[in-house]
Design a protein around this motif. Structure first.
Motif, short mmCIF file in Angstrom:
data_model
loop_
_atom_site.label_atom_id
_atom_site.label_comp_id
_atom_site.label_asym_id
_atom_site.label_seq_id
_atom_site.Cartn_x
_atom_site.Cartn_y
_atom_site.Cartn_z
N GLN B 345 -3.30 -10.55 6.87
CA GLN B 345 -3.69 -9.24 6.36
C GLN B 345 -2.46 -8.40 6.01
N PHE B 347 0.51 -9.44 5.12
CA PHE B 347 1.12 -9.97 3.89
C PHE B 347 0.33 -9.54 2.66
N LEU B 348 -0.99 -9.68 2.72
CA LEU B 348 -1.84 -9.27 1.59
C LEU B 348 -1.66 -7.79 1.27
N ASN B 349 -1.54 -6.97 2.32
CA ASN B 349 -1.43 -5.53 2.10
C ASN B 349 -0.06 -5.09 1.62
N GLU B 350 0.98 -5.72 2.13
CA GLU B 350 2.31 -5.13 1.93
C GLU B 350 3.15 -5.80 0.85
#
Lengths: 409, 409
Positions: B345, B347-350
């Motif tokens: 999560q 990695f996907l967000n940042e």
């Protein structure tokens, strides 16, 4: 500044809605609390402007008052109340190979705004960009520099007080042309530049920026009065679009009238226009139709008067009207007044503009009127956003893909 | 040419889907029928290129064959089969004052494409732009000029034969740099420019164009192997993303590996990479972890090799991995291999990129793989379109407003 903005943007990217709203409400409160400091700074700007011989209408745009600061704060509270666009997953599908592919709204990153004298843009632009999760670099005009510094200082103080990175807003305090040019080259640090101001400023930014630009603003808006128009409705719409406010981009600047109704229509319009000092500039047929019409030069067709002036062009068909409008318009707002279903549909389909109206005033092209709440400007380009730009238009998207070991065959 | 394109665009704007499909299918048929003429023209380009000492891999990109022309035609038939995005009303609402405000998808208008040697782009780009209702001005490279002329002549003949304006496609036949620069200034006639080719071409267009540009392409794509990764899955994904095709923008160029699994992972990876001649360039820790790793220079972190080469960076945490990727990536495709929900999560967000993957190969960033059908390129910018651009991304929108005499109070 670019580096600071990038760092702030990384923090804003994952900041929750309630934290952003807390910061906005704190900012609104502190602007009211510190209004005296802002008014003093603004007083220095106004005094300098008067000494430099600035016209009274421009001084009026520059001047703040207690009421104007409260309106600024109220604008920020309204932005806090708007729905946060960030994080919305617009679509999500599972592919045959099991990959789940979603498209999610994310902040743009860093937004640069280059604008002219009105200091309220400083607070408005910050609030919208911030709510959409973006850091901003603001570069206002030299006229308003003291006001802008004071407003930004208050916003930074509000951010610090709720532990939000103060570089979420930065002001370029050196207002010579070179700083604006430098911003236009900061491709590595600024994701999008939005110029707000007159046609000259916008052209300079479009021509010199290597950062992607959203073009806003200039509106040479037309109203076409069809041969089937309800002429009383046409008079009411033209009167509203021309005179309700003249200095705005969605005001009507040019009339296009079908020859068969021109005499009757201009008679009624000129009577109504007696309430306001509007001068008409028309082609030969328009001048024959009514003596109040002065001769128009070729430049009149392309001119955004922003004044009590209106050009009048005579046409023999809707095709000619559409061709004239598509040649001279700036892609902003265009209207037809008609009772004909066919002509209404044709006009909607063929006129090339951000907003095309049937039987309504062009003055409605506006974020509030469209129901988006506050807007950052009205885009007249076709890329990314067209028409009033609200919070959603200050975001980008990102594909998020959930796999379980898929490789491409 | 700009004027001709504008006129063609006005006709395409109101052309129905069935007529557009008829023209596309006719084009596909005629390309096959006239393949001999196209192959002869292409033969001249290939001969010239060989005499000039062009590398065999570039000559291969330039050369057409009967099979490649049939693939081109098949691509056009697939575009004909795609849903027409034009005319879709995305939203329509009635405001409290009775105004009905809708947002409708419309063609962009005129699209300019500046591209390099591959002549199949000529047919692909035309088909996509045309289906989305746009006129195109194509400016290919001098290497492929005879092929491009022959392909465009066939397309124009097909358009004429079904009574569609042949200026819907125009080719700039003078391929010196000056014509490309002129296209970049044609703001009045071209609504958007899409460069397709290497990093140098794209940079030149971005820096010099005053026409809005959609930046496509370069991909310095990373895969981060987390400390919780399934190492066999990681090997399989990295092997696929690096070697399935090396000359493409969604190939993996850089590995980021958590220190705690680096030795074990590189052991397994190097064994698998024996199948392909991949050279690894790593930091000190990577070199200590495996002798197959050669020293990396600072330039390696930012390099799009497009070759059997891969850089290896060692990190101690996911935060460090994300910071490294956000510093060196080009905003294209980035992947994490992990078993940790939290890290997935995060990695996907940042990570800031057009496409962010968990546990899958970066090679999937592609219009067909995403389910859009053909694509015009992969946007690495945040404005307008991000990721694979299909038909929808070749359209703009327009607000259509139905009133019954509304004026603004």
């Amino acid at each position: 500044m670019g580096q600071h903005a990038r760092e702030a943007s990384a923090l804003l990217n994952t900041m929750g809605t309630s934290k952003k709203n807390e910061a906005l409400l704190k900012t609104a409160a502190l602007l009211c609390e510190k209004s005296q400091e802002i008014l003093e700074a603004n007083g220095r700007d106004v005094q300098r402007a008067k000494l430099a011989g600035m016209s009274p209408s421009l001084v009026d745009r520059l001047a703040l008052s207690q009421a104007r600061i409260e309106a600024m704060a109220e604008g920020i509270r309204q932005v806090a109340a708007l729905e946060d666009p960030v994080g919305e997953v617009i679509s999500m599908k599972t592919r045959p190979n099991g990959l789940i592919i979603g498209q999610k709204r994310v902040p743009m990153g860093v937004i640069g705004i280059i604008y002219e004298s009105r200091p309220n843009v400083t607070a408005d632009a910050f609030a919208l960009c911030f709510k959409a999760g973006n850091a901003v670099i603001l570069r206002g005009g030299s006229d308003a520099i003291d006001s802008n510094k004071a407003i930004v200082a208050v916003i930074k103080e509000a951010l610090r007080s709720v532990s939000v990175e103060e570089n979420s807003i930065q002001l370029v305090t050196d207002t010579d042309r070179e700083t604006a040019r430098q911003m236009m080259r900061l491709k590595e640090y600024i994701d999008v530049l939005i110029p707000r101001g007159g046609a000259g400023l916008i052209r300079t930014v479009v021509e010199n920026s290597i950062v992607p630009v959203i073009e806003t603003g200039t509106g040479n808006c037309h109203i076409y009065v069809d041969e089937t128009a309800d002429l009383d409705m046409a008079v009411s719409i033209v009167f509203n679009a021309k005179t309700q406010r003249t200095g705005v981009c969605n005001a009507c600047e040019s009339l296009v009238v079908h020859r068969s109704v021109e005499k009757e229509f201009l008679d009624r319009l000129v009577k109504r226009l007696k309430e306001k000092p509007v001068t008409l500039y028309g082609d030969e047929a328009a001048r024959e139709a009514h003596d109040a019409v002065l001769p128009a030069a070729e430049e009149d067709w392309g001119r955004e008067y922003l004044d009590y002036k209106l050009s009048v062009r005579t046409v023999d068909s809707i095709e000619e009207a559409i061709a004239h409008i598509n040649r001279y318009n700036t892609g902003h707002s265009e209207a037809i007044v008609t009772r004909s279903y066919e002509n209404a549909q044709k006009f909607l389909n063929e006129v090339d503009a951000a907003a095309v109206y049937v039987n309504a005033s062009t003055r409605f092209t506006d974020g509030f009127e469209f129901g988006f709440g506050a807007e950052i400007g009205i885009s007249t380009q076709k890329l990314h956003a067209r028409g009033p730009m609200g919070l959603k238009e200050l975001t980008s998207t990102k594909y998020i893909i959930y796999g379980n070991g898929q490789v491409r065959p």
